[in-house]
Design a protein around this motif. Structure first.
Motif, PDB file in Angstrom:
ATOM      1  N   MET A 141     -29.122 -25.825  23.399  1.00  0.00           N
ATOM      2  CA  MET A 141     -27.705 -25.720  23.048  1.00  0.00           C
ATOM      3  C   MET A 141     -26.841 -26.322  24.159  1.00  0.00           C
ATOM      4  N   THR A 142     -25.743 -26.904  23.768  1.00  0.00           N
ATOM      5  CA  THR A 142     -24.785 -27.485  24.703  1.00  0.00           C
ATOM      6  C   THR A 142     -23.478 -26.705  24.614  1.00  0.00           C
ATOM      7  N   ARG A 143     -22.862 -26.454  25.763  1.00  0.00           N
ATOM      8  CA  ARG A 143     -21.560 -25.785  25.774  1.00  0.00           C
ATOM      9  C   ARG A 143     -20.477 -26.812  26.081  1.00  0.00           C
ATOM     10  N   ILE A 144     -19.447 -26.825  25.267  1.00  0.00           N
ATOM     11  CA  ILE A 144     -18.353 -27.774  25.389  1.00  0.00           C
ATOM     12  C   ILE A 144     -17.055 -27.008  25.613  1.00  0.00           C
ATOM     13  N   ALA A 145     -16.273 -27.435  26.616  1.00  0.00           N
ATOM     14  CA  ALA A 145     -14.939 -26.880  26.850  1.00  0.00           C
ATOM     15  C   ALA A 145     -13.903 -27.840  26.292  1.00  0.00           C
ATOM     16  N   LEU A 146     -12.846 -27.277  25.701  1.00  0.00           N
ATOM     17  CA  LEU A 146     -11.790 -28.070  25.090  1.00  0.00           C
ATOM     18  C   LEU A 146     -10.438 -27.708  25.691  1.00  0.00           C
ATOM     19  N   GLY A 147      -9.554 -28.692  25.794  1.00  0.00           N
ATOM     20  CA  GLY A 147      -8.152 -28.459  26.098  1.00  0.00           C
ATOM     21  C   GLY A 147      -7.375 -28.658  24.811  1.00  0.00           C
ATOM     22  N   VAL A 148      -6.618 -27.657  24.400  1.00  0.00           N
ATOM     23  CA  VAL A 148      -5.985 -27.670  23.079  1.00  0.00           C
ATOM     24  C   VAL A 148      -4.475 -27.463  23.202  1.00  0.00           C
ATOM     25  N   ALA A 194     -12.222 -32.945  26.020  1.00  0.00           N
ATOM     26  CA  ALA A 194     -13.473 -32.205  25.800  1.00  0.00           C
ATOM     27  C   ALA A 194     -14.455 -32.595  26.893  1.00  0.00           C
ATOM     28  N   VAL A 195     -15.074 -31.610  27.537  1.00  0.00           N
ATOM     29  CA  VAL A 195     -16.066 -31.874  28.577  1.00  0.00           C
ATOM     30  C   VAL A 195     -17.233 -30.912  28.417  1.00  0.00           C
ATOM     31  N   GLY A 196     -18.426 -31.385  28.739  1.00  0.00           N
ATOM     32  CA  GLY A 196     -19.582 -30.513  28.753  1.00  0.00           C
ATOM     33  C   GLY A 196     -19.563 -29.618  29.979  1.00  0.00           C
ATOM     34  N   VAL A 197     -19.944 -28.364  29.810  1.00  0.00           N
ATOM     35  CA  VAL A 197     -19.958 -27.404  30.923  1.00  0.00           C
ATOM     36  C   VAL A 197     -21.290 -26.659  30.927  1.00  0.00           C
ATOM     37  N   ASP A 198     -21.588 -26.001  32.046  1.00  0.00           N
ATOM     38  CA  ASP A 198     -22.815 -25.213  32.139  1.00  0.00           C
ATOM     39  C   ASP A 198     -22.741 -24.004  31.206  1.00  0.00           C
ATOM     40  N   ALA A 199     -23.898 -23.444  30.920  1.00  0.00           N
ATOM     41  CA  ALA A 199     -23.977 -22.331  29.973  1.00  0.00           C
ATOM     42  C   ALA A 199     -23.299 -21.068  30.490  1.00  0.00           C
ATOM     43  N   ASP A 200     -23.033 -20.981  31.788  1.00  0.00           N
ATOM     44  CA  ASP A 200     -22.384 -19.777  32.308  1.00  0.00           C
ATOM     45  C   ASP A 200     -20.861 -19.898  32.364  1.00  0.00           C
ATOM     46  N   GLN A 241      -4.028 -24.686  26.154  1.00  0.00           N
ATOM     47  CA  GLN A 241      -5.029 -23.655  25.857  1.00  0.00           C
ATOM     48  C   GLN A 241      -6.407 -24.203  26.205  1.00  0.00           C
ATOM     49  N   VAL A 242      -7.288 -23.359  26.683  1.00  0.00           N
ATOM     50  CA  VAL A 242      -8.667 -23.758  26.972  1.00  0.00           C
ATOM     51  C   VAL A 242      -9.602 -22.906  26.126  1.00  0.00           C
ATOM     52  N   ALA A 243     -10.589 -23.552  25.514  1.00  0.00           N
ATOM     53  CA  ALA A 243     -11.562 -22.847  24.680  1.00  0.00           C
ATOM     54  C   ALA A 243     -12.932 -23.477  24.893  1.00  0.00           C
ATOM     55  N   HIS A 244     -13.977 -22.757  24.496  1.00  0.00           N
ATOM     56  CA  HIS A 244     -15.319 -23.344  24.560  1.00  0.00           C
ATOM     57  C   HIS A 244     -16.128 -22.946  23.333  1.00  0.00           C
ATOM     58  N   PHE A 245     -17.186 -23.717  23.073  1.00  0.00           N
ATOM     59  CA  PHE A 245     -18.100 -23.410  21.977  1.00  0.00           C
ATOM     60  C   PHE A 245     -19.487 -23.927  22.322  1.00  0.00           C
ATOM     61  N   ARG A 283     -23.276 -35.086  20.586  1.00  0.00           N
ATOM     62  CA  ARG A 283     -22.192 -36.003  20.241  1.00  0.00           C
ATOM     63  C   ARG A 283     -21.529 -36.501  21.524  1.00  0.00           C
ATOM     64  N   PRO A 284     -20.982 -37.725  21.507  1.00  0.00           N
ATOM     65  CA  PRO A 284     -20.205 -38.184  22.664  1.00  0.00           C
ATOM     66  C   PRO A 284     -18.921 -37.380  22.772  1.00  0.00           C
ATOM     67  N   ALA A 285     -18.346 -37.323  23.977  1.00  0.00           N
ATOM     68  CA  ALA A 285     -17.109 -36.566  24.174  1.00  0.00           C
ATOM     69  C   ALA A 285     -16.001 -37.046  23.247  1.00  0.00           C
ATOM     70  N   SER A 286     -15.991 -38.334  22.941  1.00  0.00           N
ATOM     71  CA  SER A 286     -14.952 -38.881  22.063  1.00  0.00           C
ATOM     72  C   SER A 286     -15.002 -38.265  20.670  1.00  0.00           C
ATOM     73  N   ALA A 287     -16.196 -37.866  20.226  1.00  0.00           N
ATOM     74  CA  ALA A 287     -16.304 -37.252  18.898  1.00  0.00           C
ATOM     75  C   ALA A 287     -15.633 -35.892  18.869  1.00  0.00           C
ATOM     76  N   TRP A 288     -15.722 -35.156  20.000  1.00  0.00           N
ATOM     77  CA  TRP A 288     -15.101 -33.829  20.060  1.00  0.00           C
ATOM     78  C   TRP A 288     -13.586 -33.915  20.237  1.00  0.00           C
ATOM     79  N   VAL A 289     -13.087 -35.112  20.505  1.00  0.00           N
ATOM     80  CA  VAL A 289     -11.640 -35.313  20.616  1.00  0.00           C
ATOM     81  C   VAL A 289     -11.131 -36.067  19.385  1.00  0.00           C
ATOM     82  N   ARG A 290     -11.436 -37.369  19.291  1.00  0.00           N
ATOM     83  CA  ARG A 290     -10.895 -38.171  18.182  1.00  0.00           C
ATOM     84  C   ARG A 290     -11.453 -37.733  16.834  1.00  0.00           C
ATOM     85  N   GLY A 291     -12.749 -37.433  16.809  1.00  0.00           N
ATOM     86  CA  GLY A 291     -13.342 -37.010  15.542  1.00  0.00           C
ATOM     87  C   GLY A 291     -12.778 -35.694  15.045  1.00  0.00           C
TER      88      GLY A 291
END
Length: 265
Positions: free
Chosen positions: A1-8, A92-98, A60-64, A70-78
């Motif tokens: 699993m990959t954890r992604i952080a988003l700025g919203v 959108a940036v990838g972050v560690d699981a913690d 706002q900051v969120a993660h999932f 997917r490339p970071a662009s997919a989590w933004v433009r897509g």
């Protein structure tokens, strides 16, 4: 699993708050639906701070977590291609699981923008608060200084607030005038339910001359919600930044995200 952080970023008057509801008309609901389309699987978001109906966010900051690669662009433009106009993913940036958007945030910033004029705003309806009588910004600035430091904010918490403790550390609290606008800035380790809207209501009482600036310290110390002002409208409230330890490679070096200039101020 990959954890992604988003700025919203979102306009809160288009939604019924952040937190998911059965009717689906929340920020979390539309974001999770858009993310699921890109991920090809259900997605669950966790945010830095749940906002109420009508409250906006510039940062706002969120993660999932996701099994999709997917490339970071997919989590933004897509994702943005599947979102309504009132909400957008800025980064959108990838972050560690913690990493955890809520539990690792050590500081949050909010701004309240109040239109102070005899008639209500039209072009900024829903995006700024409004008060019709003249307000003394100097008195309000003197009053707000009593909030800095560690305090029990029981006087300014909502009756239904679920926080375990009413004590918060306010690092910064200020009021300034920009033409017909009053700008309230608050920076703290955390905030209680309706805390800022209740603080703004009390400061307006001071600004219109109902109480002296020292009243703010007195009502804060009383720890009695009934002694303060009514809860102010959510229209002008913005979540403007979330701070994380520097080890996280989030935009802004994982620290406070810059406060943007709002329209006309």
């Amino acid at each position: 699993m990959t954890r992604i952080a988003l700025g919203v970023e979102y306009a809160g008057d288009a939604f019924e708050g952040w937190q998911s509801q059965a009717h689906g008309r929340t920020v979390q609901d539309v974001l999770e639906a858009a993310l699921a389309k890109i991920a090809g699987e259900p997605v669950r978001l966790h945010c830095a701070g749940r906002t109420d109906t009508g409250v906006h966010a510039t940062a706002q900051v969120a993660h999932f977590d996701t099994g999709a690669i997917r490339p970071a662009s997919a989590w933004v433009r897509g994702v943005n291609a599947n979102l309504p106009p009132a909400v957008v993913v800025r980064w959108a940036v990838g972050v560690d699981a913690d990493f955890h958007a809520r539990f690792l945030a050590y500081e949050r910033r909010y701004r309240y923008v109040l239109f102070n004029a005899p008639t209500r705003p039209a072009l900024l309806a829903g995006r700024v608060g409004w008060f019709h009588l003249p307000l003394d910004e100097s008195a309000m600035a003197a009053a707000v200084r009593h909030l800095v430091g560690a305090h029990d904010f029981t006087t300014f918490r909502a009756a239904g607030c679920q926080a375990r403790s009413p004590v918060r550390l306010m690092h910064e609290a200020g009021v300034r005038r920009e033409g017909q606008f009053l700008v309230f800035d608050f920076r703290a380790d955390g905030f209680l339910h309706h805390m800022i809207r209740n603080l703004v209501g009390a400061l307006v009482y001071v600004g219109k001359g109902r109480y002296a600036p020292e009243w703010m310290a007195q009502v804060l110390a009383a720890r009695d919600r009934s002694l303060a002002a009514p809860t102010f409208a959510p229209d002008g409230l913005y979540l403007c930044g979330v701070s994380y330890p520097a080890r996280w490679s989030l935009p802004g070096d994982g620290r406070i995200i810059a406060l943007p200039q709002l329209p006309l101020i």
